[in-house]
Structures are given as C-alpha cells and as structure tokens.
Design a protein around this motif. Structure first.
Motif, PDB file in Angstrom:
ATOM      1  N   CYS A  53       0.777  -1.018   0.033  1.00 57.95           N
ATOM      2  CA  CYS A  53      -0.006   0.019   0.060  1.00 57.95           C
ATOM      3  C   CYS A  53       0.800   1.392  -0.045  1.00 57.95           C
ATOM      4  O   CYS A  53       0.252   2.311   0.327  1.00 57.95           O
ATOM      5  CB  CYS A  53      -1.255   0.061   1.180  1.00 57.95           C
ATOM      6  N   GLY A  54       2.112   1.288  -0.399  1.00 57.63           N
ATOM      7  CA  GLY A  54       2.753   2.260  -0.562  1.00 57.63           C
ATOM      8  C   GLY A  54       3.446   3.170   0.331  1.00 57.63           C
ATOM      9  O   GLY A  54       4.144   4.005   0.508  1.00 57.63           O
ATOM     10  N   VAL A  55       3.469   2.390   1.667  1.00 60.10           N
ATOM     11  CA  VAL A  55       4.094   3.230   2.764  1.00 60.10           C
ATOM     12  C   VAL A  55       5.663   2.727   2.901  1.00 60.10           C
ATOM     13  O   VAL A  55       6.409   3.524   3.251  1.00 60.10           O
ATOM     14  CB  VAL A  55       3.402   2.514   4.288  1.00 60.10           C
ATOM     15  N   LEU A  56       5.940   1.484   2.543  1.00 57.76           N
ATOM     16  CA  LEU A  56       7.256   1.284   2.423  1.00 57.76           C
ATOM     17  C   LEU A  56       7.580   0.692   1.100  1.00 57.76           C
ATOM     18  O   LEU A  56       6.787   0.374   0.260  1.00 57.76           O
ATOM     19  CB  LEU A  56       7.446  -0.047   3.164  1.00 57.76           C
ATOM     20  N   LYS A  57       9.031   1.015   0.590  1.00 62.46           N
ATOM     21  CA  LYS A  57       9.455   0.309  -0.421  1.00 62.46           C
ATOM     22  C   LYS A  57      10.297  -0.930  -0.483  1.00 62.46           C
ATOM     23  O   LYS A  57      10.909  -1.349   0.524  1.00 62.46           O
ATOM     24  CB  LYS A  57      10.319   1.439  -1.186  1.00 62.46           C
ATOM     25  N   ALA A  58       9.952  -2.055  -1.373  1.00 65.07           N
ATOM     26  CA  ALA A  58      10.520  -3.262  -1.104  1.00 65.07           C
ATOM     27  C   ALA A  58      12.073  -3.039  -1.666  1.00 65.07           C
ATOM     28  O   ALA A  58      12.306  -2.275  -2.529  1.00 65.07           O
ATOM     29  CB  ALA A  58      10.045  -4.285  -2.043  1.00 65.07           C
ATOM     30  N   ASP A  59      12.881  -3.811  -1.031  1.00 63.80           N
ATOM     31  CA  ASP A  59      14.161  -3.684  -1.476  1.00 63.80           C
ATOM     32  C   ASP A  59      14.516  -4.488  -3.080  1.00 63.80           C
ATOM     33  O   ASP A  59      15.254  -4.091  -3.797  1.00 63.80           O
ATOM     34  CB  ASP A  59      15.434  -4.495  -0.757  1.00 63.80           C
ATOM     35  N   SER A  60      13.648  -5.365  -3.159  1.00 62.93           N
ATOM     36  CA  SER A  60      13.475  -6.043  -4.673  1.00 62.93           C
ATOM     37  C   SER A  60      12.165  -6.885  -4.643  1.00 62.93           C
ATOM     38  O   SER A  60      11.587  -7.085  -3.606  1.00 62.93           O
ATOM     39  CB  SER A  60      14.791  -6.874  -4.829  1.00 62.93           C
ATOM     40  N   GLY A  61      11.692  -7.367  -5.913  1.00 62.80           N
ATOM     41  CA  GLY A  61      10.604  -8.020  -5.953  1.00 62.80           C
ATOM     42  C   GLY A  61       9.677  -7.243  -6.936  1.00 62.80           C
ATOM     43  O   GLY A  61       9.940  -5.939  -7.267  1.00 62.80           O
ATOM     44  N   GLU A  62       8.477  -7.943  -7.458  1.00 61.54           N
ATOM     45  CA  GLU A  62       7.697  -7.242  -8.334  1.00 61.54           C
ATOM     46  C   GLU A  62       6.128  -7.203  -7.793  1.00 61.54           C
ATOM     47  O   GLU A  62       5.733  -8.300  -7.201  1.00 61.54           O
ATOM     48  CB  GLU A  62       7.731  -8.035  -9.618  1.00 61.54           C
TER      49      GLU A  62
END
Ligand code: ADP
Ligand code: MG
Length: 253
Positions: A53-62
């Motif tokens: 939901c856009g609060v955090l950004k993943a280090d990697s993944g889709e």
C-alpha cells in the motif's frame, strides 16, 4: 488463472538494517477473496502489506495489481488505485473530524468564481450515510475521531473503503484491543465488504480471529512464507498448530 488475480507479489525482499523482515515472499490475492495473512508477532505481515500500500518500498521484487505492474510511492497513490488500508496503528487522524477523516486525500471541492473551498456540506452528508451504513451510533460527523472507541474507528475506516468502492481492503490486526461485541461488528463488516465484491486481506496473529470470514490462509514465519491453506481443508486447530510449529507446508493456491 492469472485473470483471477487482483494482487500478485513476487519474490519480495525487505531488510531493516540487519533484520531480514521479508525473504523472497510470494503473495497472491484473488478477486472477491478474503485472504487471512497469519503469523506470529514479527513474522513480517505488516511489512508485506505496507509495501503493497505504498508506505514502504521493497528492496527487490515485483508487484502486479489487476495484472498490471504496480508502481506507487505513497499511500495516497494506493488509494487512487483502489487499495484502502486500515493499519494496525489505525489510519485515522485523531485531530480531525469523522467527516474529514472519511475524505482524507479525496476531499470534495466547491468552486465559487476563482476560489475553491472544501465542500463541508457534502462531506458531512456523505459521512452521515457511511456512519449509518456501518451501524455505529455516533452523534455527528462533526465529532473528532479521538472520542471514538476502537471498534467505531475500524467501522469508519471500513465504511470509507466501501464508500469509495475500493478493490482491495487491507485490515491489519483489526480485532486487536476490541471488545467481543465490537469484534463481531467488524467481522460482519468484512462480510459486507466481500458481498460488495471487494477483496480483503485480513491480518492476524490469531487464526481464531480470522477463521469465520477467511477463504484462504497464507502463513508467514520469520520473514518467509511458510505455506498456504484453504479453509475447507483445515480446522482452526490444525492451522493454529501449523502457525506455532513454523514448519514449511506444501503450497496450495
Ligand atoms: N521500521 C522498522 N525499522 C526496523 N525494523 C522494523 C521496522 N518495521 C518492522 N521491523 C522489523 O521487521 C520484522 C517484521 O515486522 P512486522 O512486519 O511489523 O511483523 P508483524 O506485523 O508480522 O508482527 C520485525 O523483526 C520488526 O522488528
Ligand atoms: Mg504487524
């Protein structure tokens, strides 16, 4: 069948310094499905949905939403796409009224000549409807959220998702700290939401909380996906046993 997928998260990784909060997690939500996301405290449940939901950004993944790549960088953008989230640390603003909270980020505007105003009348009228729909007895949409009980706050946040016709509602530990009666109300609202065709992610550390409304369970353990279980294949006791054992399960989708 990919067409059935509303959400597809693939190989999601997230570290907080030395803490590996998520390790290669795959997570799917189908259309019109209630998924129970289960796991002990610290398993990575909140981190996973904060990435969605856009609060955090993943280090990697889709991440795919409705079969399109989802690239968002704020909760506001998630709401624009139809993803409504009720966070563990509830997403209402205490210092604002119920009506303002309902329209947070989606405020109706009234134009008079060159000037734009917040359309308070519309906000109050619509908020009053939502309060009625979710069956809580708040006196007025003009009241501040700080006076509401935990259950009333959940109800308003869920009502907001229904009002804006969300595609996905994420509830992070929604029954935590609620009375038994309030818990029942929230579960009734989840059923209402599902009847409206909205998919739901119901996060809990307690399978018994989620069991009555959930179609499929996804288990997280120490940042890794432990497995998936269809409700029809398991009793809550068996699922609770899996959660506490931490053993890997064969995958069912
Ligand atoms: N903002 C953060 N900074 C550092 N560590 C965090 C942060 N958020 C979560 N963590 C850590 O990541 C792990 C997963 O946390 P979380 O996703 O909140 O778990 P859950 O919701 O399943 O209880 C925990 O070890 C937690 O301490
Ligand atoms: Mg959490």
């Amino acid at each position: 069948m990919k067409e059935e997928y509303l959400v597809e998260m693939k190989n999601i990784n997230k570290n907080f310094g030395a803490v590996k909060a998520l390790k290669g997690v795959d997570f799917i939500v189908k259309k019109r499905e209630v998924v129970g996301l289960l796991g002990d405290n610290g398993a990575g449940k909140s981190t996973l949905i904060k990435i969605l939901c856009g609060v955090l950004k993943a280090d990697s993944g889709e991440i795919f939403f409705n079969n399109k790549e989802l690239s968002i960088s704020s909760p506001y953008q998630a709401r624009e796409k139809g993803i409504e989230t009720v966070h563990q640390e509830l997403s209402l603003v205490n210092t604002m009224t119920i009506a303002r909270n309902m329209f947070l980020g989606k405020e109706p505007i009234r134009k008079v000549g060159f000037f734009s105003f917040l359309d308070k009348e519309t906000m109050n009228r619509e908020a009053r409807k939502v309060i009625g729909d979710v069956g809580i007895k708040v006196r007025s949409p003009d009241e501040y959220v700080s006076i509401l009980s935990g259950g009333e706050r959940q109800a308003i946040a869920i009502g907001r998702a229904m009002y804006f016709d969300a595609k996905l509602l994420i509830l992070d530990e929604p029954l935590r700290a609620l009375s038994v009666k309030e818990q029942k109300n929230v579960l009734d609202h989840v059923n209402q939401v599902r009847d409206q065709g909205i998919s739901v992610i119901f996060i809990s550390h307690n399978v018994y909380h989620a069991y009555s409304v959930t179609d499929r369970f996804v288990l997280l353990n120490k940042g890794e996906k432990q497995g998936e279980i269809l409700k029809e294949d398991s009793t809550p006791e068996e699922i609770a046993e899996f959660v506490s054992s931490g053993e890997k399960l064969s995958k069912i989708v």
